[in-house]
Design an enzyme around this catalytic site. Structure first.
Site, PDB file in Angstrom:
ATOM      1  N   GLU A 285       0.796  -1.235   0.030  1.00  0.00           N
ATOM      2  CA  GLU A 285       0.085   0.170  -0.043  1.00  0.00           C
ATOM      3  C   GLU A 285       1.024   1.197   0.092  1.00  0.00           C
ATOM      4  O   GLU A 285       1.921   1.126   0.503  1.00  0.00           O
ATOM      5  CB  GLU A 285      -0.748   0.124   1.297  1.00  0.00           C
ATOM      6  CG  GLU A 285      -1.851  -1.251   1.586  1.00  0.00           C
ATOM      7  CD  GLU A 285      -2.384  -1.302   2.903  1.00  0.00           C
ATOM      8  OE1 GLU A 285      -3.178  -2.194   2.958  1.00  0.00           O
ATOM      9  OE2 GLU A 285      -2.193  -0.352   3.630  1.00  0.00           O
ATOM     10  N   LYS A 287       2.424   4.637   1.559  1.00  0.00           N
ATOM     11  CA  LYS A 287       2.783   5.069   2.721  1.00  0.00           C
ATOM     12  C   LYS A 287       2.659   6.523   2.793  1.00  0.00           C
ATOM     13  O   LYS A 287       3.461   7.385   2.129  1.00  0.00           O
ATOM     14  CB  LYS A 287       4.183   4.714   3.147  1.00  0.00           C
ATOM     15  CG  LYS A 287       4.355   5.339   4.593  1.00  0.00           C
ATOM     16  CD  LYS A 287       5.814   4.755   5.131  1.00  0.00           C
ATOM     17  CE  LYS A 287       5.727   5.083   6.686  1.00  0.00           C
ATOM     18  NZ  LYS A 287       5.378   6.545   7.206  1.00  0.00           N
ATOM     19  N   ARG A 292      -2.230   9.662  11.142  1.00  0.00           N
ATOM     20  CA  ARG A 292      -3.026   8.655  11.360  1.00  0.00           C
ATOM     21  C   ARG A 292      -4.453   8.902  11.917  1.00  0.00           C
ATOM     22  O   ARG A 292      -4.548   9.969  12.951  1.00  0.00           O
ATOM     23  CB  ARG A 292      -2.489   7.565  12.229  1.00  0.00           C
ATOM     24  CG  ARG A 292      -1.293   6.605  11.559  1.00  0.00           C
ATOM     25  CD  ARG A 292      -1.671   5.636  10.690  1.00  0.00           C
ATOM     26  NE  ARG A 292      -2.488   4.451  11.405  1.00  0.00           N
ATOM     27  CZ  ARG A 292      -1.480   3.748  11.964  1.00  0.00           C
ATOM     28  NH1 ARG A 292      -0.382   3.526  11.827  1.00  0.00           N
ATOM     29  NH2 ARG A 292      -2.168   2.559  12.543  1.00  0.00           N
ATOM     30  N   PHE A 375      -7.128   2.099   5.320  1.00  0.00           N
ATOM     31  CA  PHE A 375      -6.798   0.746   5.285  1.00  0.00           C
ATOM     32  C   PHE A 375      -6.921  -0.386   6.072  1.00  0.00           C
ATOM     33  O   PHE A 375      -6.196  -1.289   5.663  1.00  0.00           O
ATOM     34  CB  PHE A 375      -5.136   1.060   4.982  1.00  0.00           C
ATOM     35  CG  PHE A 375      -4.540   1.931   6.097  1.00  0.00           C
ATOM     36  CD1 PHE A 375      -4.284   1.457   7.316  1.00  0.00           C
ATOM     37  CD2 PHE A 375      -4.227   3.290   5.623  1.00  0.00           C
ATOM     38  CE1 PHE A 375      -3.449   2.245   8.287  1.00  0.00           C
ATOM     39  CE2 PHE A 375      -3.402   4.012   6.657  1.00  0.00           C
ATOM     40  CZ  PHE A 375      -3.258   3.335   8.053  1.00  0.00           C
ATOM     41  N   LYS A 452       7.650  -0.809   6.455  1.00  0.00           N
ATOM     42  CA  LYS A 452       7.665   0.652   5.882  1.00  0.00           C
ATOM     43  C   LYS A 452       8.963   0.623   5.218  1.00  0.00           C
ATOM     44  O   LYS A 452      10.095   0.254   5.521  1.00  0.00           O
ATOM     45  CB  LYS A 452       7.601   1.728   6.868  1.00  0.00           C
ATOM     46  CG  LYS A 452       8.630   1.797   7.840  1.00  0.00           C
ATOM     47  CD  LYS A 452       8.260   2.959   8.867  1.00  0.00           C
ATOM     48  CE  LYS A 452       9.237   2.931  10.163  1.00  0.00           C
ATOM     49  NZ  LYS A 452       8.944   4.126  11.158  1.00  0.00           N
TER      50      LYS A 452
END
Length: 585
Positions: A285, A287, A292, A375, A452
């Site tokens: 996905e 980043k 958040r 997500f 990540k």
């Protein structure tokens, strides 16, 4: 030894008026005694053992309070209640009780290096003097208050702290001040030490979540993994302790609750090749360079929480409308908000302007366009989903949410994943996230299930000019460090760094710096200028929080540069140039 009445504690501060009717009530003086013992224990296992022996002696009202207090917390982590006490209000409370100015109090704190220790000393040496030296009327009132008030219990202190948190309106500061003075006026010196630390939520005895979880498991003979899982779902170790007291079946029957935010799952750094080698097929996905969020919806009620679990609903009405219209189900969603201009994402700091705004919401909503990207889904129509695998949660997310779902590609081909990574960077995102399709959602945990992938981190050499004391097991070391760059011969604060240190590295830094402290103020200390740190960072941001006008995003300690002098650290003009190149200005 009866743990409820520790001989060591009784000898130091005898408890007047104890009788058989009080045996099952924990006085706050007893809690302070245990806190003192814990502060003096260096071994983790010994600390866990002491807490584990105390917990079973507590009743159902005391158990959650003790569990939170011993970690320096007052309310559950999910709770919107905040104590809202700053050092100045605490200092004013103490000056109202003794013949001293705020500067006198601050001097005592600077000397002690800790508010709690200073208050203990002040109460021990000056409290009795204040009754004779202040006016007869004030002394009489304080004496009557002391004589007429029962000894503080653990639960009575908690109720008073709740009153402080509830205080509102124009007179809220005075209300809080009155309650604090009332508590301190009847506190023994040792009680005053831990009251002060609780009020500032800086407990300094080294008990973190890990130790508390292990103590709960040991106290009630339950599996520590069940305690950890219940904590992830409930976000309150106080309630978890109550469930553990009832047994493992109670711990197994836990569910996420709507409008009780849980901690967000975290990622660690890694590589595409490594993730595929370890897992085979992997979910990729974008980043995002945003903030958040956790979105809760039940019926026509919606709330939104930040990464720090602060309620930001009122600051983001446009996002609430978007997410509310995207689903008709009762849900908890995990995602990230980004700011957009000309179809390109703006820097993270732009998003923060929206999250922090309390006034002029409509105007800034038009100025800064935000877009949510969802997500994950943690809860759906009464069902807790965190234990289900990612691929199942993703299928449910796509079924019940009709818009703003972040794109995802699943592949075991490194070429495909590399292409997604290049695409993400071209679109202005930070990089990509790689997620294990069969993994659960683990709130607050940073592990290998989320990786990540970002461009390599830049580094800077900066001077160490100050620090804050650490927390939890690092309470007796410096925990975060204030860093500075050079500007025309002066050192100008640029950022703080608190991550990247091993326990050994923090201990080494403490040994190097401890004899070079030149001033103290509460948790903060300032050093002579002689040490250089190399730090990594993700980007340089403009910031009003530091005199340099800049700050580092995600600063991380790399190493001590023993080979460099302070006059060799980065210059402010060099910082400006890095920012210009980074932002394209």
């Amino acid at each position: 030894m009866n743990l409820r009445t520790s001989p060591d504690y009784e000898n130091s501060y005898p408890i007047a008026g104890r009788n058989s009717g009080q045996e099952d009530i924990m006085l706050f003086s007893e809690f302070a005694g245990y806190a003192d013992q814990l502060e003096q224990i260096s071994g983790r296992l010994d600390m866990i053992d002491l807490i584990a022996r105390v917990l079973p002696t507590l009743d159902d009202a005391e158990l959650p309070i003790f569990t939170r207090f011993v970690m320096g917390r007052i309310f559950p982590d999910w709770s919107p209640q905040k104590i809202g006490i700053g050092p100045n209000l605490l200092y004013d409370a103490m000056t109202g009780m003794i013949d001293a100015t705020r500067n006198d109090i601050i001097d005592d704190i600077n000397e002690a290096g800790d508010v709690g220790t200073a208050f203990e000393k002040i109460l021990l040496t000056r409290k009795s003097e204040s009754y004779s030296s202040r006016s007869a009327q004030t002394a009489t009132i304080q004496k009557q208050l002391f004589e007429q008030t029962e000894q503080m219990t653990l639960t009575s202190v908690y109720r008073d702290l709740e009153r402080i948190a509830r205080a509102g309106g124009r007179s809220s500061q005075q209300q809080k001040l009155n309650i604090i003075r009332s508590l301190l006026s009847i506190a023994t010196p040792r009680e005053g030490k831990y009251l002060a630390r609780l009020l500032l939520e800086d407990f300094r005895i080294g008990v973190g979540e890990g130790n508390a979880r292990e103590a709960i498991a040991k106290a009630f003979s339950v599996d520590s993994s069940l305690v950890e899982h219940a904590h992830q779902a409930l976000n309150d170790l106080g309630e978890v302790a109550l469930l553990a007291k009832r047994g493992e079946n109670a711990l197994c029957d836990v569910h996420i609750r709507i409008f009780h935010p849980v901690k967000m799952m975290l990622a660690q750094q890694g590589t595409i090749s490594g993730a595929i080698a370890d897992n085979g097929e992997i979910a990729a996905e974008y980043k995002y360079d945003g903030s958040r969020f956790q979105f809760h919806k039940s019926g026509d009620q919606c709330r939104m929480y930040s990464r720090k679990l602060e309620d930001v609903t009122d600051a983001l009405p446009d996002i609430i409308v978007m997410l509310d219209s995207a689903t008709d189900h009762e849900v908890i969603l995990d995602g990230e908000v980004i700011a957009i201009k000309d179809e390109k994402p703006l820097p993270f700091q732009t998003v923060l302007r929206r999250f922090r705004r309390k006034h002029g919401i409509d105007a800034i909503s038009k100025e800064i366009l935000l877009i949510p990207n969802i997500f994950d889904i943690l809860y759906l129509d009464g069902d807790t989903l965190i234990d289900r695998p990612l691929f199942e949660r993703r299928r449910l997310l796509e079924r019940v949410v009709t818009g703003h779902v972040a794109p995802q590609i699943v592949s075991d081909d490194s070429g495909v994943i590399e292409k997604i990574y290049d695409e993400a960077l071209a679109l202005g995102h930070e990089g990509i996230m790689l997620k294990v399709p069969g993994s659960p959602y683990t709130p607050g945990i940073r592990g290998k299930n989320w990786i990540k992938i970002k461009p390599s981190v830049d580094t800077l050499d900066l001077a160490v000019i100050g620090a804050d004391w650490g927390e939890g097991k690092r309470a007796h070391l410096f925990g975060s460090f204030l860093l500075a760059c050079r500007d025309n011969g002066a050192l100008v604060p640029l950022s703080k760094v608190a991550t990247g240190f091993s326990d050994e590295q923090l201990a080494d830094a403490y040994e190097i710096l401890k004899d070079h402290v030149i001033s103290r103020s509460g948790k903060e200390v300032k050093f002579e200028h002689f040490l250089v740190f190399e730090v990594g960072y993700s980007e340089i941001q403009k910031s009003p929080n530091y005199p340099s006008g800049f700050a580092l995003r995600f600063p991380r300690f790399i190493r001590i540069r023993d080979d460099k002098a302070v006059d060799e650290v980065e210059t402010l003009s060099g910082i400006r140039e890095r920012y210009r190149q980074q932002s394209g200005e």
